[in-house]
Design an enzyme around this catalytic site. Structure first.
Site, PDB file in Angstrom:
ATOM      1  N   GLU A 138      54.455  62.607  38.201  1.00  0.00           N
ATOM      2  CA  GLU A 138      53.461  63.161  37.268  1.00  0.00           C
ATOM      3  C   GLU A 138      52.261  63.713  38.041  1.00  0.00           C
ATOM      4  OE1 GLU A 138      53.427  59.264  35.611  1.00  0.00           O
ATOM      5  OE2 GLU A 138      51.325  58.947  36.120  1.00  0.00           O
ATOM      6  N   LYS A 140      48.592  64.322  39.631  1.00  0.00           N
ATOM      7  CA  LYS A 140      47.483  63.464  40.047  1.00  0.00           C
ATOM      8  C   LYS A 140      46.215  64.163  39.566  1.00  0.00           C
ATOM      9  CE  LYS A 140      45.628  61.038  44.051  1.00  0.00           C
ATOM     10  NZ  LYS A 140      44.247  61.328  43.802  1.00  0.00           N
ATOM     11  N   ASP A 142      42.492  65.188  38.793  1.00  0.00           N
ATOM     12  CA  ASP A 142      41.328  65.113  39.666  1.00  0.00           C
ATOM     13  C   ASP A 142      40.073  64.957  38.818  1.00  0.00           C
ATOM     14  OD1 ASP A 142      39.889  65.128  41.940  1.00  0.00           O
ATOM     15  OD2 ASP A 142      40.060  67.279  42.338  1.00  0.00           O
ATOM     16  N   TYR A 251      47.480  57.200  32.239  1.00  0.00           N
ATOM     17  CA  TYR A 251      48.726  57.290  33.005  1.00  0.00           C
ATOM     18  C   TYR A 251      49.275  55.963  33.515  1.00  0.00           C
ATOM     19  CZ  TYR A 251      44.910  57.575  36.410  1.00  0.00           C
ATOM     20  OH  TYR A 251      43.757  57.370  37.095  1.00  0.00           O
ATOM     21  N   LYS A 345      49.421  64.441  48.179  1.00  0.00           N
ATOM     22  CA  LYS A 345      48.227  65.295  48.085  1.00  0.00           C
ATOM     23  C   LYS A 345      48.572  66.754  48.375  1.00  0.00           C
ATOM     24  CE  LYS A 345      44.348  63.455  48.537  1.00  0.00           C
ATOM     25  NZ  LYS A 345      43.236  63.132  47.662  1.00  0.00           N
ATOM     26  N   CYS A 439       8.047  88.174  49.563  1.00  0.00           N
ATOM     27  CA  CYS A 439       9.340  88.739  49.153  1.00  0.00           C
ATOM     28  C   CYS A 439       9.950  89.498  50.340  1.00  0.00           C
ATOM     29  CB  CYS A 439       9.147  89.677  47.970  1.00  0.00           C
ATOM     30  SG  CYS A 439      10.635  90.606  47.597  1.00  0.00           S
ATOM     31  N   CYS A 442       9.916  93.510  48.982  1.00  0.00           N
ATOM     32  CA  CYS A 442       8.701  94.288  48.699  1.00  0.00           C
ATOM     33  C   CYS A 442       7.445  93.637  49.293  1.00  0.00           C
ATOM     34  CB  CYS A 442       8.545  94.498  47.192  1.00  0.00           C
ATOM     35  SG  CYS A 442       8.068  92.996  46.322  1.00  0.00           S
ATOM     36  N   CYS A 457       9.642  86.443  43.231  1.00  0.00           N
ATOM     37  CA  CYS A 457       8.852  87.631  43.503  1.00  0.00           C
ATOM     38  C   CYS A 457       8.407  88.116  42.122  1.00  0.00           C
ATOM     39  CB  CYS A 457       9.744  88.675  44.179  1.00  0.00           C
ATOM     40  SG  CYS A 457       9.005  90.308  44.159  1.00  0.00           S
ATOM     41  N   CYS A 462       9.767  95.514  41.993  1.00  0.00           N
ATOM     42  CA  CYS A 462      10.382  95.269  43.304  1.00  0.00           C
ATOM     43  C   CYS A 462      11.752  95.951  43.313  1.00  0.00           C
ATOM     44  CB  CYS A 462      10.532  93.759  43.525  1.00  0.00           C
ATOM     45  SG  CYS A 462      11.533  93.330  44.936  1.00  0.00           S
TER      46      CYS A 462
HETATM   47  S1  IVH Z   1      48.385  55.527  39.073  1.00  0.00           S
HETATM   48  C1  IVH Z   1      47.918  51.108  40.534  1.00  0.00           C
HETATM   49  N1  IVH Z   1      48.604  57.975  38.218  1.00  0.00           N
HETATM   50  O1  IVH Z   1      44.327  58.726  41.785  1.00  0.00           O
HETATM   51  C2  IVH Z   1      48.135  52.561  40.404  1.00  0.00           C
HETATM   52  N2  IVH Z   1      46.636  57.423  39.447  1.00  0.00           N
HETATM   53  O2  IVH Z   1      44.189  56.408  44.446  1.00  0.00           O
HETATM   54  C3  IVH Z   1      47.298  53.184  39.393  1.00  0.00           C
HETATM   55  N3  IVH Z   1      45.036  59.271  39.638  1.00  0.00           N
HETATM   56  O3  IVH Z   1      42.605  55.706  41.600  1.00  0.00           O
HETATM   57  C4  IVH Z   1      47.032  54.611  39.604  1.00  0.00           C
HETATM   58  N4  IVH Z   1      46.211  60.742  38.501  1.00  0.00           N
HETATM   59  O4  IVH Z   1      42.134  57.410  39.817  1.00  0.00           O
HETATM   60  C5  IVH Z   1      47.837  57.111  38.905  1.00  0.00           C
HETATM   61  N5  IVH Z   1      48.944  60.085  37.336  1.00  0.00           N
HETATM   62  C6  IVH Z   1      48.183  59.227  38.014  1.00  0.00           C
HETATM   63  C7  IVH Z   1      46.916  59.593  38.537  1.00  0.00           C
HETATM   64  C8  IVH Z   1      46.187  58.666  39.263  1.00  0.00           C
HETATM   65  C9  IVH Z   1      45.075  60.511  39.152  1.00  0.00           C
HETATM   66  C10 IVH Z   1      43.925  58.729  40.455  1.00  0.00           C
HETATM   67  C11 IVH Z   1      43.500  57.337  40.125  1.00  0.00           C
HETATM   68  C12 IVH Z   1      43.680  56.556  41.396  1.00  0.00           C
HETATM   69  C13 IVH Z   1      43.753  57.630  42.432  1.00  0.00           C
HETATM   70  C14 IVH Z   1      44.680  57.309  43.573  1.00  0.00           C
END
Ligand code: IVH
Length: 699
Positions: A138, A140, A142, A251, A345, A439, A442, A457, A462
Site C-alpha cells: 500500500e 506510504k 507522507d 492503515y 522509499k 531599492c 530605483c 520600495c 519604480c
Molecule cells: S504501517 C507498526 N502503513 O510511515 C507499523 N505506516 O516509519 C505501523 N506511514 O510511522 C506503520 N503510510 O507514520 C504504515 N501505509 C502505511 C503508512 C505508514 C505512512 C508512516 C507512518 C510510520 C512511517 C514509517
C-alpha cells in the site's frame, strides 16, 4: 461503505428531508427522527469526503446541516457525541495533555531498492519456514502520523505520534477531520475497543490554495503538505483546524479487544483495511494490492511509482506488510521496528546544495524579495538554481549564510523551498546576508511597515514595479495573453512602447514586426491574443489588477457577486467583508485600491480601449452551458486543455475535478485512462471526443 439498497433508502430520505427543510412554514411532520437526519448527513459526509462522489450540492448539504444545528440548539439534551454538528465548536484547547498509546508506535525499517526487499523477504521466509509469503502492498502516505481509539463504537481520542510511547492528545482537532467518522459500528465485528494508526494529510490541491493564501498575505509558504498537516494538527483552536480541510488515511490496526463471543474480526491485514472501509473510514483499500511472493511486490511498487505525480496527495514510498495477522505475531518486532513490515522509499525530492549568493528582486507591490542563487542541483526531476528566501525573518529562522550547505526540497509541483541550512558544516568562510537599504532598481530608500516582515520600495513609479505589474497582468493565471512572456514585456518596456498596463492595448504592431528576431507570425499571434483578452472573464481581470491580498480564489469570489469592476469601488470595507473569506486586511486593500485616482484612471483607459470590465458569465449567450459540468481527460489535438476549459467557463459551464454522477460531459483526448473507464459506468455522463466538443461549443 453503504450497501446499494441502503444508498437507495438514504437517497429517498435525503430527498424527503430536503423538501421538508426548504418548506419554510414546516406545518408538515418531520420525515424522521433527529437521529435519522444525522444518519442522512453522515451518509453524505462519506460520499463527499471518503468516496469523492457527492450526491448533494454544498448548498443542499449545508441546509440539512443547519437544520440539525437548529434542532439541537432548541433542545440541547438531544445532542449526541457523534452528531455531525459536534466536529466544530468544541472550544479552545489550552495545552495538549500527554497520553500513552495503547501499543507503542514503532517506526518502519526502510528499503530503497529491489535487493533490500529480496533480503527482507528471505529473512521473513527463513523465520516462518514458508516457501512464499502473502503480502499487502500500500502507499506510504507522507503526512503526520496519528493514532485514534474507538471505545464502544465512539471515537474517544486521537494522539500525535510523539515519541512513539506517548503522544499529545489532540482529540478536538482530530474530530475536525471529516474522513474520520465520529462513530463506527466496530461492534458488528465483535470489537469493543480498537486503536488504529493513520496519517493526516493535506491534499495537493488544498495545499496549493493554502500556500497561495500565505504568499498573498506576505507569509513564506510551507515547503510541503506534510508540514502543513502537522502544523495544522497543533493549532489550539479546532475551528481554525476545521478550515484546513485535513484528511486522514487509516492503515494499521494496532490493538483491539473483543466481546466474549466473537470470531467475526478480520484475520488478515487487508481484511482489516476492508473492515475500516466498510465502516466508513478512508483506508487504502482501493490503493492496496495483495500479492503472493516478493516479485509481485516489486512489480506493484514500480507501477505505483509511475502514478505518484498524478495522485491527489503526497506519498513518499510504499509499505509492504505480511498479510496474515497470525504470521505477523509470529515474526514479531525488533526493538525498533516490526519484522512483518517494511517501507520502500521512492526517489528523494530533497537534495543538498550550496548557497552561493543572494539577489534582491522588486515585486509588483514593491516588496523586495531575497532570492538565493544556489549551486544547480537536480530535485524531483528538475534542475534548481535559484530559490526565493522570502524575507529577513525567514533568513534568521533558517539560519542562512552565504556559503552554507543547504537542504532543499521540491515536493510535487510546489516551488522549491529551503528546508534548512547545515551550520555544522561551516568552515568559517561563510558571510552574513545583508539586506539593501535602498531599492536595487530605483534607489528609493526602502520602508518596512511595523506589522510586516517585508521591506518595500514605496515608489509606485519604480521601473521594476511597473514591469512586474505588466508581467502579472498578461500572465497565464491572470489575463492569459499567450505569446506575451516576461521577456517580451521587458523588451517592449525598454523600447519605450509599453510604459504601463493600458498600453498593452495600443501596441504598434508595425513597429513590433520590425523588431529583430520578431517574426511576422509571432507578432500576429500576439496581436490576436491581446485582442481576445479584451473579453476575458471578470475574475481573471480582477486578479490581473494585482490588488494586494487578492489572489485567484478571492478574485473568483468577488467576481461571482458583482456585475462590473466598478461595483467594487462602491463598497465600504465593512460591505467588502461580507464576501466569503474576505477579512479586514483584504477588504482594506480592495478599498484603498479603488480610492486611488491612478488606479481608476487605469481602469477607465482599459475600458476605453475595449477591455470589458463586466461579468460575462451572466450575459445571455447562445448555447448557454449554465449548470453543466465538464471534465477533460487525455491529450487534446486542436486545443490546449486550458483553452478548452476557458471556452466552457465563458459559456457558463463548470469544470470539475473528478468523474461522478454530477458530471455531465467527459471530453476525451488521446491516451485517456481511468476517468474514461469510470465514466462509461455512469450512463448519465455524455462522452465527447474533441470534434464533438468543438461542435457543441459552436452551436
Ligand atoms: S504501517 C507498526 N502503513 O510511515 C507499523 N505506516 O516509519 C505501523 N506511514 O510511522 C506503520 N503510510 O507514520 C504504515 N501505509 C502505511 C503508512 C505508514 C505512512 C508512516 C507512518 C510510520 C512511517 C514509517
Amino acid at each position: 461503505m453503504y450497501h446499494p439498497d441502503e444508498i437507495k433508502i438514504l437517497q429517498k430520505q435525503s430527498h424527503n428531508w430536503l423538501s421538508y427543510v426548504s418548506n419554510t412554514n414546516q406545518e408538515k411532520k418531520a420525515p424522521g427522527t433527529v437521529e435519522d437526519l444525522r444518519q442522512v448527513l453522515r451518509f453524505h459526509e462519506n460520499r463527499y469526503y471518503v468516496m469523492n462522489d457527492p450526491l448533494l450540492s454544498d448548498f443542499e448539504y449545508d441546509s440539512l446541516f443547519k437544520y440539525l444545528e437548529k434542532w439541537e440548539k432548541e433542545d440541547p439534551s438531544i445532542i449526541t457525541k457523534d452528531s455531525p454538528t459536534q466536529r466544530v465548536g468544541i472550544g479552545l484547547i489550552k495545552d495538549f495533555p500527554k497520553r500513552q498509546h495503547l501499543v507503542p508506535m514503532l517506526s518502519l525499517e526502510n528499503s530503497y531498492n529491489a535487493d533490500d526487499l529480496l533480503d527482507w523477504d528471505r529473512k521473513a521466509r527463513e523465520l516462518s519456514k514458508l516457501a512464499e509469503i502473502e503480502y499487502c502492498v500500500e502507499p506510504k502516505f507522507d503526512g503526520a502520523s496519528i493514532s485514534v481509539v474507538y471505545d464502544h463504537d465512539q471515537l474517544s481520542r486521537g494522539l500525535t505520534r510523539g515519541d512513539g510511547e506517548t503522544g499529545d492528545d489532540i482529540t478536538p482537532n482530530i474530530k475536525q477531520i471529516r474522513t474520520l467518522p465520529l462513530s463506527a459500528k466496530f461492534s458488528n465485528y465483535g470489537i469493543e475497543q480498537i486503536e488504529i494508526r493513520g496519517e493526516v494529510l493535506m491534499n495537493k490541491n488544498n495545499f496549493k490554495q493554502y500556500n497561495e493564501a500565505l504568499i498573498e498575505e506576505g507569509t513564506p509558504p510551507l515547503a510541503n503538505p506534510r508540514n502543513a498537516a502537522a502544523g495544522s494538527l497543533r493549532i489550539k483552536d479546532p475551528f481554525i483546524v476545521s478550515k484546513r480541510n485535513l484528511e486522514a488515511f487509516l492503515y494499521h490496526v494496532s490493538y483491539f479487544t473483543l466481546t466474549a463471543q466473537s470470531g467475526l474480526e478480520p484475520k488478515t491485514h487487508s481484511g482489516m483495511l476492508e473492515m475500516l472501509w466498510i465502516l466508513g473510514f478512508r483506508s487504502p483499500k482501493q490503493e492496496m494490492k495483495v500479492v503472493t511472493g516478493i516479485q509481485g511486490v516489486i512489480q506493484y511498487i514500480t507501477s505505483f511509482e509511475e502514478k505518484r505525480d498524478s495522485l491527489p496527495y503526497e506519498i513518499d514510498g510504499m509499505v509492504i506488510k505480511v498479510n496474515d495477522l497470525h504470521l505477523q505475531d509470529q515474526l514479531g518486532n525488533t526493538s525498533h521496528h516490526p519484522r512483518w513490515a517494511i517501507a520502500y522509499k521512492f526517489k528523494a525530492r530533497q537534495a543538498t546544495s550550496q548557497l552561493l549568493g543572494v539577489e534582491f528582486q522588486v515585486g509588483r507591490t514593491g516588496a523586495v524579495t531575497p532570492v538565493a542563487k544556489i549551486k544547480p542541483v537536480q530535485v524531483g526531476g528538475v534542475t534548481v538554481s535559484s530559490i526565493s528566501i522570502h524575507n529577513e525573518d525567514y533568513i534568521k529562522d533558517k539560519d542562512l549564510m552565504i556559503g552554507d550547505a543547504i537542504l532543499i526540497e521540491r515536493s510535487g509541483d510546489v516551488i522549491p523551498q529551503i528546508v534548512k541550512s547545515l551550520p555544522e558544516l561551516r568552515n568559517g568562510n561563510e558571510t552574513l546576508i545583508e539586506f539593501p537599504k535602498k531599492c536595487p532598481v530605483c534607489h528609493t530608500a526602502l520602508f518596512k511597515p511595523v506589522d510586516e516582515a517585508v521591506w518595500r520600495c514605496v515608489n509606485i513609479n519604480c521601473e521594476a514595479q511597473i514591469i512586474e505589474r505588466i508581467i502579472h497582468f498578461v500572465s497565464k493565471d491572470a489575463m492569459d495573453i499567450r505569446s506575451f512572456g516576461e521577456a517580451n514585456v521587458r523588451r517592449f518596456y525598454s523600447l519605450g512602447i509599453l510604459p504601463d498596463v493600458p498600453s498593452i492595448y495600443t501596441l504598434d504592431f508595425e513597429t513590433i514586426k520590425k523588431i529583430e528576431g520578431f517574426g511576422i507570425k509571432s507578432a500576429e499571434n500576439l496581436q490576436q491574443a491581446i485582442e481576445s483578452s479584451k473579453n476575458q472573464s471578470l475574475h481573471r481581470l480582477i486578479y490581473a489588477l494585482g490588488i494586494r491580498f487578492v489572489g485567484e480564489t478571492t478574485a473568483k469570489t468577488l467576481a461571482q457577486s458583482i456585475d462590473h469592476v466598478y461595483d467594487l469601488a462602491k463598497l465600504s470595507p465593512e460591505k467588502l467583508m461580507l464576501f466569503e473569506d474576505v477579512g479586514v486586511k483584504v477588504a482594506n486593500s480592495i478599498y484603498e485600491f479603488f480610492k486611488n485616482e491612478d488606479n481608476l484612471k487605469m481602469l477607465q483607459k482599459l475600458e476605453q480601449l475595449g477591455v470589458s470590465l463586466q461579468r460575462k458569465e451572466n450575459m445571455p449567450v447562445s448555447g448557454d452551458l449554465a449548470g453543466q459540468t465538464f471534465l477533460f481527460t487525455g491529450t487534446l489535438q486542436e486545443l490546449k486543455r486550458s483553452e478548452a476549459e476557458t471556452m466552457v467557463e465563458n459559456l457558463g459551464g463548470k469544470i470539475v475535478s473528478g468523474v461522478s454522477s454530477k458530471l455531465h460531459y467527459l471530453v476525451v483526448g488521446e491516451d485517456a485512462g481511468s476517468k474514461l473507464e469510470k465514466a462509461k459506468k455512469i450512463p448519465s455522463i455524455k462522452i465527447l471526443n474533441e470534434k464533438d466538443f468543438l461542435t457543441l461549443m459552436n452551436k
